[in-house]
Design a protein around this motif. Structure first.
Motif, short mmCIF file in Angstrom:
data_model
loop_
_atom_site.label_atom_id
_atom_site.label_comp_id
_atom_site.label_asym_id
_atom_site.label_seq_id
_atom_site.Cartn_x
_atom_site.Cartn_y
_atom_site.Cartn_z
N GLN A 143 0.92 -1.21 0.13
CA GLN A 143 0.02 0.16 -0.01
C GLN A 143 0.95 1.14 -0.11
OE1 GLN A 143 -3.83 -0.37 2.49
NE2 GLN A 143 -2.71 -2.08 3.38
N VAL A 144 1.88 1.21 0.78
CA VAL A 144 3.02 2.37 0.70
C VAL A 144 3.40 2.68 -0.64
CG1 VAL A 144 5.11 3.23 1.61
CG2 VAL A 144 3.51 2.10 3.10
N VAL A 145 3.97 1.30 -1.23
CA VAL A 145 4.62 1.60 -2.64
C VAL A 145 3.35 2.08 -3.72
CG1 VAL A 145 5.50 0.26 -4.56
CG2 VAL A 145 6.35 0.06 -2.19
N LYS A 146 2.05 1.62 -3.52
CA LYS A 146 1.16 2.02 -4.48
C LYS A 146 1.06 3.67 -3.97
CE LYS A 146 -3.87 1.53 -5.26
NZ LYS A 146 -4.97 0.95 -4.80
N GLN A 147 1.16 4.18 -3.02
CA GLN A 147 0.55 5.54 -2.65
C GLN A 147 1.99 6.58 -3.27
OE1 GLN A 147 -1.94 6.89 -1.10
NE2 GLN A 147 -1.10 8.82 -1.82
N LEU A 195 9.65 -2.49 -9.70
CA LEU A 195 8.44 -3.12 -9.14
C LEU A 195 8.91 -4.78 -9.24
CD1 LEU A 195 5.27 -1.02 -10.03
CD2 LEU A 195 6.20 -1.31 -7.91
N ARG A 196 9.15 -5.23 -10.42
CA ARG A 196 9.52 -6.49 -10.60
C ARG A 196 10.57 -7.23 -9.84
NH1 ARG A 196 7.54 -5.59 -15.77
NH2 ARG A 196 9.54 -4.39 -16.49
N ASP A 197 11.47 -6.42 -9.53
CA ASP A 197 12.74 -6.81 -8.64
C ASP A 197 12.17 -6.77 -7.46
OD1 ASP A 197 14.12 -6.76 -11.03
OD2 ASP A 197 15.23 -4.59 -10.74
N LYS A 198 11.34 -6.24 -6.92
CA LYS A 198 11.01 -6.37 -5.40
C LYS A 198 9.49 -7.20 -5.30
CE LYS A 198 13.98 -3.21 -4.31
NZ LYS A 198 15.29 -3.55 -3.78
N ASN A 199 9.27 -7.67 -6.37
CA ASN A 199 8.28 -8.73 -6.35
C ASN A 199 6.69 -7.80 -5.99
OD1 ASN A 199 9.45 -10.97 -7.17
ND2 ASN A 199 10.25 -11.19 -5.06
N LEU A 200 6.62 -6.64 -6.27
CA LEU A 200 5.46 -5.72 -5.99
C LEU A 200 4.60 -5.50 -7.19
CD1 LEU A 200 7.65 -3.15 -3.54
CD2 LEU A 200 5.98 -5.09 -2.92
N MET A 201 4.60 -6.36 -8.31
CA MET A 201 3.81 -5.95 -9.50
C MET A 201 2.31 -6.31 -8.97
SD MET A 201 5.42 -4.97 -11.84
CE MET A 201 4.30 -5.02 -13.28
N ASN A 202 2.01 -6.93 -7.95
CA ASN A 202 0.65 -6.97 -7.39
C ASN A 202 0.16 -6.20 -6.77
OD1 ASN A 202 2.15 -8.29 -5.71
ND2 ASN A 202 0.85 -9.97 -5.28
N SER A 203 0.89 -5.22 -6.28
CA SER A 203 0.38 -4.29 -5.38
C SER A 203 -0.63 -3.17 -6.01
CB SER A 203 1.83 -3.43 -4.99
OG SER A 203 2.27 -2.61 -5.81
N GLY A 204 -0.80 -3.08 -7.13
CA GLY A 204 -1.54 -2.28 -7.68
C GLY A 204 -0.93 -0.65 -8.07
N ALA A 205 0.38 -0.79 -7.78
CA ALA A 205 1.63 0.62 -8.27
C ALA A 205 1.32 0.91 -9.72
CB ALA A 205 2.75 0.37 -7.33
N LYS A 206 1.51 -0.34 -10.66
CA LYS A 206 1.74 -0.07 -11.63
C LYS A 206 0.32 0.72 -12.35
CE LYS A 206 2.56 -2.42 -16.23
NZ LYS A 206 1.30 -2.00 -16.85
N GLU A 207 -0.81 0.24 -11.96
CA GLU A 207 -2.02 0.66 -12.46
C GLU A 207 -2.33 2.41 -11.95
OE1 GLU A 207 -1.81 -2.02 -10.85
OE2 GLU A 207 -2.27 -3.40 -12.32
#
Length: 1824
Positions: free
Chosen positions: A1656-1660, A1699-1711
């Protein structure tokens, strides 16, 4: 390079045109020196010859390259001249819809005559803090520059807004003030910025009017000084006004109006408070009907009147003062209707009781006779005598109008003074920003005194502007250390001297006004004599002796002398003023009390302190002139106020806004070149261009020049020193060294040199492109030739081989064909023979078979005929036989009938004889005997007994019976005979009837058969038709079924789609609710911080006032959060305590009340069913207790009495404690001394301690009561089975003892009574069951009604709009919950009554227990002793070795909080700790307090923990590591409270050992909610911290820095220096952003933050990056290019890789980056055809229509190979997206914070294994 060398073929130039001022053309032939004409081709394709001026030989101006057209700054153009400026403005205004453009230091604003969405608060936030050149031109950028320079340079600022009427000056000034009000805020709670903005409606209503050029034209000038304190927050304002157009009060030209306030009054005349003003329609009054246009389209004067009154109220003008203002204004209107009647040529009179004058006198409070007298007379004073002289009608009308103007001007000044008083601040002013909204240069067909003053003011302003521009140019040159040469610029000092110098126009005008018989003609002659032929700027018209011409800086203006003297003198008779001063109306004399000679339109208010050191004090007036102040000339007053204004402006840093009116028809986005050029010449924009063009207008930094013109350099020319490299290259490219100069940081070019360099660069690039194309085309052709040659050889080889193979094949085929023919012919002949043979055989077989079948059929027919004959003959024989038989039988019947008749006659005769009877008797006896035997056989047993008793009687009886029976039988036989005879007759008749019927039936049968045959045919036909219809119906049925299936599928899909949409909407509503809740928490946190700040300030003030006294409020932390935690204290108990709190705590308590109510609303709905169930259980238990009370053994009742007695005692003690607490509070409230109740007083502390102890005792008593209640209920349930078992045992023993019959009888009687009792109980149970059933039915019915009502409400709500629907649902829900709460309260009251009744019974039983206690203890059995309930006070706990708890002393709690929270540093000790260790330690301490059942300790620890976290976050809230550390620990603490709460939902993942560690005594659900709210606040603070860190990096790293070097070229930026896109040492890059993201991520992982929370922080963070980048892209035209789109897409790809390196692609940040990605794609896609428009509409679904259109409008080619977006394409996009429902907001909300959630994340760490490091300093804590 000579300028003439640029005039080559295909060069584009500007030529004059009478229609569009300047027209573009292209050279079709090179220009050579000496040519007299230029051969041109215009844009429409026509060719023409343009003749050059033979004298000047000036060439027409060159056109700028297309790459420079549409620039933000006009000084960035290579060719600086009038057509270039005009064309650039037109392109920006028409094509790009951009109304703002820089021209050096001037902001040119073109009025769009349309509301644009570029003034919202989001735009203000986007421009706040930005450099002026970094964003697109805007009025907000000028305001931000002024605000920033005021704060940076500690110097006052001015914004000078000028332009024609209708150009938008007032609107621009309002937006500038709105910017200051929004950005700075106010230093007090009085909302000064709102009052500053509220002054605009008032000033517009009394100072603005409709003219032919503008519907809201300002008819006065104003200078508003907005004051700021040392923190640069608005503290006040002051307004000065200049030259109000008073003549408009009494006269309006055609299609114009008077001031707005008059029409607003007339439109509101029907209001009750305005009835006394006796107003009417505007067309009734002379002063409002002259223009013939009383209404403005789209303006509601009544509504505007409401806005004006609302603004007056906001500024503190009382209602009485407002009504006084309106009363004076209404009196002016009625004064205009006063009519005069001429008595002779020199005198006039007013009719008696003239209504308008009567109303005027009533409103003004003056005597009618005096006013009527002095309106028709005047007083003449000589040295010795005073005369009263009548005046003519014309003079009276002029005197009336002069009085109206004077009253209105005085009222105007009075309102301005009161507005200034409302805006004045008592705080010390540190600096100010002045906003000057003044009229621009004006020229009409008839120009009078007003236009002369206006143009005089503009001359002064233009002089100041020229000097400032010249000064800035000189400073720039000197700063760069380049040779400075004087630039010749237009100085309008001679024109100013002509107007204001000694014996100037104003001086001569004032002198003429002093002359007794001065006139306009004599004044004109003086002007001619003084200035004609002596000043080149003064001329006389050829055809007039009453006019003069002045050559202003903008244009020549002809002024008509008529009216100059009258307007300058502004004559008002003193007698009229004296009459008004003697008015009974208190407000009226105030208007004429404080008139000042310097500025009747207010300079500075009297007694006002200057706003800053730079403000100029007005000169003092002489007291001797007070009696003749109104005789001071208007020109003199205006000149003095103008000098004061210029002194103020010269003491400030000016910023210029020039407003342009694009057309006179007020059409949106229509550009009239002629009108625009006139205004550009008049407002000084072209003068700025000329000054810039005279020097070095084009300026490049060395790095920008190197980046742009690197293609013109060779490899050997590139040196490490960029400056030397640029010098070497320029010396080769431009041979004339006078065309450029090298400064310290920039290269200065003369006009046209950048275009020359651009031409060389374009030629170089074009030559390189041609060379590349040549090489590539040659390579392609060679490759194509070699490929074709190789293909030809291959084809030849294959063709020759193919031909040889074809020849061989032909020979083989020829030989084979001969063989095939031989065999084929043989085969054909043989086949023909075989076919003939087979055919013959087949014919023979068919013929023989036909003959055999025919013979067989003949034989078969003969056989069948024989059979048919046999059967027919048999049938005929049988028919014949049956007929004969029937006839014989009929004959026999007839014969027998005849014989029977004969026999009957004989029998009748015989029957009459006795002998016949005898014969009959003999026969009958035999028959009777036979029948008797049969009867005897059937009933032997019964007859035998009867025969034994009476045989004789039976015989006699039988004989008698026999005779009787014989007689009866005879009678019956006779009757039968008669009946038989009758039957025979009836049968005969029936036979005859049957024969007839048979005959009829046969005939009917034939007819029926015929009908049946017809019917059958019809039926067959009908069946066929029905079959056809059936087939059609089947097809229709199939079709309908198919349609139904399709519709079902469609409905299913629609329902699924609707379901998904509703699900999404519900998710969205949930997120919105969560967002609103978290916003409330954020607001509460802000208020709490503000409260803490105020408290700290109060402490500082107390410490300052009492240096020897320093006190720490120990109750602050507990009181601060008491509203959240103390849910056990009732509202009635809390109220007295709330009244004791200081006043500054009201805001947090209000917020707490709001949060508590919000929480209770959600809890009530959840607890509703549980409360209802509990209530039902209590009722059943009470009934059960009452029924079984008598059956219970005495001992058990005694025990219950004992328990009830103890419970009653506890309740009484509880009540007593409550009473004592209330008495203490009441005693405290009745104290009169204020220091007694002060928070620091001893009495207050003692009382607080008493209250705490009483509260603790109260809680202990409550818990004991609850324990007793639970034990009592368990005993009630245990009594019933024991009694049943005991009764059954006794019954068995008693039955065994009952042995005699008496006991059995008694037992039988007892059993009957028992059965009866059971039956009665069964009946009662049945009745109760029926009652319950009826109640349930009633409840079901009520539920049905409630359901129907809910459905109706739902249907009604669905018809409402969304906002009303939400409001209605909330209102309904509140109503429903309120009703339910009331019902539950009633039920609880009933339960309380029952409890009180039981308490009384318990008291009675308790007394009995005391009496029987000794005797009953001896009779108690061991089983009863075991079952006896225990009355524990403390529950013993079994000690274990270590239970995962930490013990600490109460006095060590502050030390615990200090060492574990306040002094713990994440970067120091906390790095080596277990993630979340502070949270585990705190929870283990809470567990120990729970183990001890010490609620006070639990509450204190949790409160101190929460306040400690708040304190450390307030202290180090800007440190990301600290905020992240405590967010992680707060979440872990929250998860521990959930994991060990004992609730099943949180215990699923626990180990058995962890389940043993659950809390046992306290439910901390409320504290979990508080910790969740605290975590939300920490998360929001974390977002703000990372936003502050990322904000400076985003624009530089994502937009300005060239990640892919060499893709985009730098364009010239003009005078406004823009941040360079070349990476310097101090600039941020994309790597800087990624490094910062890595830092954030590593810190959060190191602190053990939950993975979901990290997402959630990364998405923000990514949302902030995307929103800030997109907002800057939408506000920066230089960033909207193809190459920049590629740069953005590359940068976004790097972020996605992170994001891919940190395995955060499913965090909604890319959207969250999708809008930015689509904007970058929009910059790169093709933008020409309709297909491109369709692709853009489908691609950019995350962008709004406004954003797409804005990007397309801003799209700017960086190179000549790119093309601009056409206007038609943009309109196509708008048409395609007009149905798209999206927000009209242009910018994204960069401050938006997504709602945060904290998913439950249990810990696998065992509490008993946690070790406390010694570094924490927690040695005072021991493990339990």
């Amino acid at each position: 390079m000579a300028a003439s060398e640029l005039y080559t073929k295909y060069a584009r130039i500007w030529i004059p045109d009478p229609e569009v001022v300047w027209k573009s053309a292209e050279l079709v032939k090179d220009y050579k020196s000496g040519d007299k004409v230029l051969h041109l081709r215009v844009e429409d394709g026509k060719e023409l010859q343009y003749s050059l001026d033979a004298k000047s030989k000036e060439l027409p101006p060159l056109r700028n390259p297309d790459i420079l057209v549409g620039e933000n700054d006009l000084t960035a153009l290579s060719y600086l001249h009038e057509p270039a400026v005009l064309h650039n403005l037109k392109v920006r205004f028409i094509d790009s819809k951009l109304i703002y453009t820089y021209c050096g230091i001037v902001l040119v604003a073109i009025n769009p005559y349309e509301q644009l969405p570029i003034y919202g608060e989001d735009i203000i936030n986007a421009y706040s803090g930005q450099n002026m050149g970094d964003m697109d031109p805007h009025i907000f950028a000028v305001a931000e520059e002024a605000y920033k320079q005021m704060a940076r340079d500690e110097r006052n600022q001015s914004i000078i807004v000028s332009g024609e009427s209708g150009a938008g000056k007032t609107v621009s000034a309002k937006y500038a003030m709105r910017y200051f009000a929004t950005v700075s805020g106010s230093a007090s709670e009085a909302n000064v910025e709102e009052r500053v903005l509220a002054s605009n409606p008032i000033m517009e209503s009394i100072g603005n009017a409709k003219t032919t050029r503008n519907d809201n034209s300002s008819r006065f000038g104003k200078y508003i000084e907005i004051g700021f304190d040392k923190r640069f927050r608005i503290i006040g304002a002051n307004m000065r006004t200049y030259l109000l157009e008073k003549s408009r009060v009494v006269f309006q030209a055609e299609e114009e109006r008077n001031y707005h306030i008059f029409y607003q009054l007339c439109a509101s005349a029907t209001l009750p408070e305005f009835k006394t003003l006796r107003l009417g329609n505007a067309s009734y009054f002379h002063y409002t009907k002259q223009g013939g246009s009383p209404v403005i389209d789209g303006i509601d004067d009544a509504k505007e009147m409401m806005n004006t009154r609302r603004a007056c109220t906001l500024l503190g003008i009382a209602d009485s003062c407002q009504m006084g203002i309106f009363q004076i204004l209404a009196a002016i209107l009625h004064l205009g209707n006063v009519a005069f009647t001429s008595r002779d040529a020199d005198s006039c009179t007013i009719p008696a009781k003239h209504e308008p004058l009567t109303i005027f006198c009533d409103l003004m409070g003056v005597e009618y006779e005096q006013m009527a007298h002095w309106l028709c007379h005047r007083k003449l004073a000589t040295a010795t005598e005073t005369y009263i002289k009548p005046i003519s009608k014309l003079q009276a009308i002029n005197a009336r109008d002069a009085l109206a103007k004077h009253v209105y001007a005085s009222l105007f000044n009075w309102i301005v003074d009161h507005v200034n008083e409302a805006l004045h601040s008592t705080m010390k002013q540190h600096s100010f920003i002045g906003v000057l909204d003044i009229y621009g240069f004006e020229t009409f067909e008839i120009n009078s005194f007003e236009q002369f003053c206006i143009n005089y003011a503009n001359e002064k302003l233009q002089q100041q502007f020229n000097m400032h521009v010249f000064k800035l140019e000189q400073e720039e040159y000197m700063r760069e250390q380049i040779p400075w040469t004087l630039i010749d610029f237009y100085d309008n000092q001679p024109c100013i001297n002509l107007i204001e110098a000694k014996l100037g126009i104003l001086d001569l005008l004032d002198e003429e006004c002093k002359m007794p018989k001065g006139s306009d003609n004599s004044w004109a002659q003086k002007l001619y004599n003084t200035h004609l032929n002596k000043s080149v700027l003064f001329e006389k018209p050829r055809m007039s002796n009453k006019a003069f011409i002045i050559q202003h800086f903008a244009d020549k203006v002809e002024y008509q002398c008529e009216g100059f003297l009258e307007k300058n003198k502004d004559t008002v008779y003193e007698e009229q003023i004296k009459v008004l001063k003697s008015s009974k109306f208190k407000m009226l004399p105030e208007l004429f009390r404080d008139e000042k000679p310097i500025s009747p339109t207010t300079a500075t208010p009297s007694g006002r302190t200057p706003l800053s050191r730079a403000a100029v004090k007005p000169s003092k007036s002489k007291t001797a002139q007070t009696s003749k102040e109104h005789k001071k000339t208007v020109g003199h007053q205006f000149r003095n106020s103008l000098h004061l204004l210029m002194e103020t402006l010269n003491a400030t840093t000016p910023h210029y806004v020039r407003c342009i009116k694009p057309n006179d028809f007020k059409f949106p986005f229509m550009f009239d070149e002629k009108r625009t050029v006139q205004q550009l010449r008049a407002c000084g924009v072209l003068e700025t261009i000329r000054i810039s063009a005279a020097g070095f207008p084009s300026r490049w930094t060395y790095q920008e020049f190197f980046s742009r013109y690197r293609v013109l350099m060779k490899q050997k020319d590139v040196l490490s020193d960029r400056k030397q490299t640029c010098k070497n290259v320029l010396e080769k490219l431009i041979l004339d060294k006078d065309k450029y100069q090298f400064g310290k940081t920039k290269i200065f070019f003369r006009a046209g040199q950048v275009a020359y360099l651009e031409k060389i660069r374009a030629d170089k690039l074009r030559a390189a492109c041609i060379r590349i194309q040549k090489t590539i085309r040659g390579w392609l052709l060679r490759k194509k030739y070699l490929r074709m040659r190789k293909a030809a050889i291959t084809i030849q080889r294959y063709v020759r081989g193919y031909q040889a193979r074809c020849l061989a094949t032909f020979l083989r085929r020829t030989k084979a064909a001969i063989i095939i023919q031989k065999f084929q012919r043989m085969y054909v002949v043989r086949k023909r023979y075989r076919r003939t043979l087979a055919g013959t055989i087949v014919l023979q077989s068919y013929l023989r078979g036909y003959i055999a079948r025919k013979k067989y059929q003949q034989m078969l027919r003969g056989h069948k005929a024989t059979i048919i004959q046999k059967h027919v003959r048999g049938w005929l024989a049988r028919v014949r036989y049956h007929r004969s038989l029937e006839a014989i039988v009929y004959l026999q019947c007839c014969f027998r009938r005849m014989m029977a008749k004969r026999e009957l006659k004989k029998l009748k005769i015989e029957a009459r004889s006795v002998e016949h009877y005898k014969k009959l008797n003999v026969g009958m006896e035999n028959k009777i005997m036979q029948l008797q035997r049969r009867i005897d056989e059937q009933s032997k047993d019964s007859k035998s007994l009867i025969e034994k008793l009476s045989t004789l009687e039976a015989a006699y009886t039988s004989e008698t019976e026999k005779l009787k029976n014989d007689v009866e039988r005879l009678k019956m036989s006779e009757e039968e005979a008669k009946n038989a005879t009758n039957r025979v007759l009836s049968l005969q008749e029936e036979i005859s009837k049957l024969r007839k019927e048979l005959h009829q039936t046969q005939t009917e049968k034939k007819t029926i058969e015929e009908q049946a045959e017809i019917y059958k045919q019809e039926t067959d036909q009908l069946v066929l038709e029905l079959k056809e219809q059936n087939t059609l119906l089947k097809t229709e049925k199939d079709e309908l079924n198919r349609r139904i299936q399709d519709q079902a599928k469609e409905i299913t899909e629609v329902m699924e789609k609707r379901f998904t949409e509703e699900t999404k909407q519900l998710d969205l509503d949930l997120n919105n609710e969560r967002q609103r809740y978290q916003n409330l928490l954020q607001e509460f946190s802000r208020l709490e911080e503000r409260y803490d700040d105020l408290k700290d300030e109060m402490k500082v003030m107390v410490s300052i006032s009492k240096p020897g006294h320093k006190r720490t409020d120990s109750t602050h932390s507990s009181n601060e959060s008491e509203y959240t935690y103390s849910s056990e204290i009732t509202e009635a108990e809390e109220f007295p305590m709330r009244t004791e709190e200081p006043s500054e705590k009201k805001a947090p308590l209000d917020m707490s009340l709001f949060l508590k109510l919000q929480k209770r609303v959600t809890e009530l709905e959840q607890e509703k069913q549980s409360l209802q169930d509990e209530l039902d259980k209590k009722e059943e238990q009470a009934l059960r207790t009452k029924v079984k009370e008598e059956e219970r053994p005495q001992m058990r009742g005694a025990e219950l009495e004992y328990e009830s007695l103890k419970r009653q005692e506890l309740e009484s003690e509880n009540k007593k404690l409550k009473n004592e607490l209330n008495e203490l509070r009441k005693a405290l409230m009745e104290k009169s001394a204020p220091n007694v109740t002060a928070p620091g007083s001893p009495a207050y502390r003692v009382l607080l301690d008493q209250m705490t102890s009483v509260s603790e005792e109260l809680e202990v008593r409550k818990e004991e009561v609850l324990i007793l209640r639970s034990q009592l209920m368990s005993q009630k349930e245990a009594i019933q089975p024991k009694n049943t078992m005991t009764d059954s045992t006794i019954l068995l023993e008693d039955v065994q003892k009952m042995k005699d019959k008496g006991e059995i009888a008694q037992a039988y009687i007892g059993l009957k009574e028992t059965n009866r009792l059971l039956e009665s109980q069964l009946q009662s149970q049945k009745r109760s069951h029926d009652n319950e059933l009826e109640a349930l039915r009633g409840e079901i019915q009520s539920l049905k009604e409630e359901n129907n009502r809910q459905q109706q409400l739902l249907a009604q709500n669905l018809q409402l709009p969304p906002e009303a629907r939400i409001e209605a649902s909330l209102q309904h829900e509140i109503t429903r919950l309120t009703n339910e709460n009331l019902d539950l309260m009633e039920q609880l009251e009933k339960q309380d009554k029952i409890v009180r009744k039981l308490k009384k019974q318990l008291k009675v039983y308790a007394k009995k227990i005391d009496e029987l206690e000794v005797g009953q203890m001896d009779n108690i059995s061991p089983g009863q002793i075991i079952d006896e309930p225990i009355h524990p006070v403390n529950i013993p706990r079994k000690e274990k070795d270590f239970q995962g708890m930490l013990e600490y002393k109460k006095e060590d709690e502050p030390k615990l909080v200090k060492n574990l929270i306040l002094d713990l540093k994440p970067r120091g000790v906390a790095v080596n700790l277990i993630p979340g260790l502070p949270a585990y330690i705190l929870f283990m301490c809470v567990r120990h307090a729970d183990y001890l059942n010490d609620d006070q300790k639990v509450r204190s620890l949790l409160t101190s923990t929460i306040n400690g976290i708040k304190k450390i976050l307030k202290k180090r809230g800007d440190d990301f590591e600290t905020v992240s550390f405590w967010l992680s620990n707060t979440c872990r603490f929250l998860h521990c409270l959930k994991q060990y709460s004992g609730e099943e939902g949180f215990m699923k993942h626990n180990t058995p050992r962890q389940n043993e560690h659950c809390l046992t005594n306290f439910d901390l659900a409320e504290y979990r909610q508080v910790l969740s709210d605290l975590a939300i606040q920490i998360y929001q603070q974390l977002v703000r911290v990372l936003e502050n860190i990322l904000q400076p990096m985003i624009v530089s790293g994502m937009l300005e820095h060239e990640t892919i070097q060499g893709v985009s070229g730098v364009k010239p930026t003009g005078l406004r220096k823009r941040t360079s896109s070349i990476a310097d040492e101090g600039t941020y890059t994309l790597d800087s952003i990624i490094r910062q993201l890595n830092t954030f991520h590593s810190i959060m992982c190191q602190h053990g933050m939950d993975p979901e929370l990290i997402k959630q922080v990364v998405k923000q963070m990514f949302y902030i990056i995307g929103a800030v980048t997109l907002n800057n892209l939408l506000l920066r035209k230089d960033m909207c290019s193809w190459s920049k789109g590629m740069q953005i897409r590359y940068n976004v790809s790097q972020l996605e890789e992170w994001l891919r390196d940190k395995n955060l692609m499913n965090s909604g940040a890319k959207e969250t980056l999708e809008p930015l990605i689509q904007a970058a794609q929009l910059l790169q896609v093709k933008k020409k055809t309709d297909e491109d428009a369709e692709a853009i509409c489908s691609m950019c679904n995350a962008l709004t229509t406004a954003q797409i259109v804005k990007v397309l409008n801003l799209y700017t080619p960086v190179n000549e190979f790119e093309e601009r977006v056409s206007v038609s394409f943009i309109r196509t996009i708008q048409l395609r997206m007009r149905d798209k429902k999206d927000s009209p907001q242009l910018l994204m909300d960069a401050k938006h914070i997504f709602p945060v959630t904290f998913p439950f994340n249990p810990s696998s760490l065992a509490l008993e294994t946690i070790q406390i490091p010694a570094s924490l300093g927690l040695g005072f804590i021991c493990r339990v």
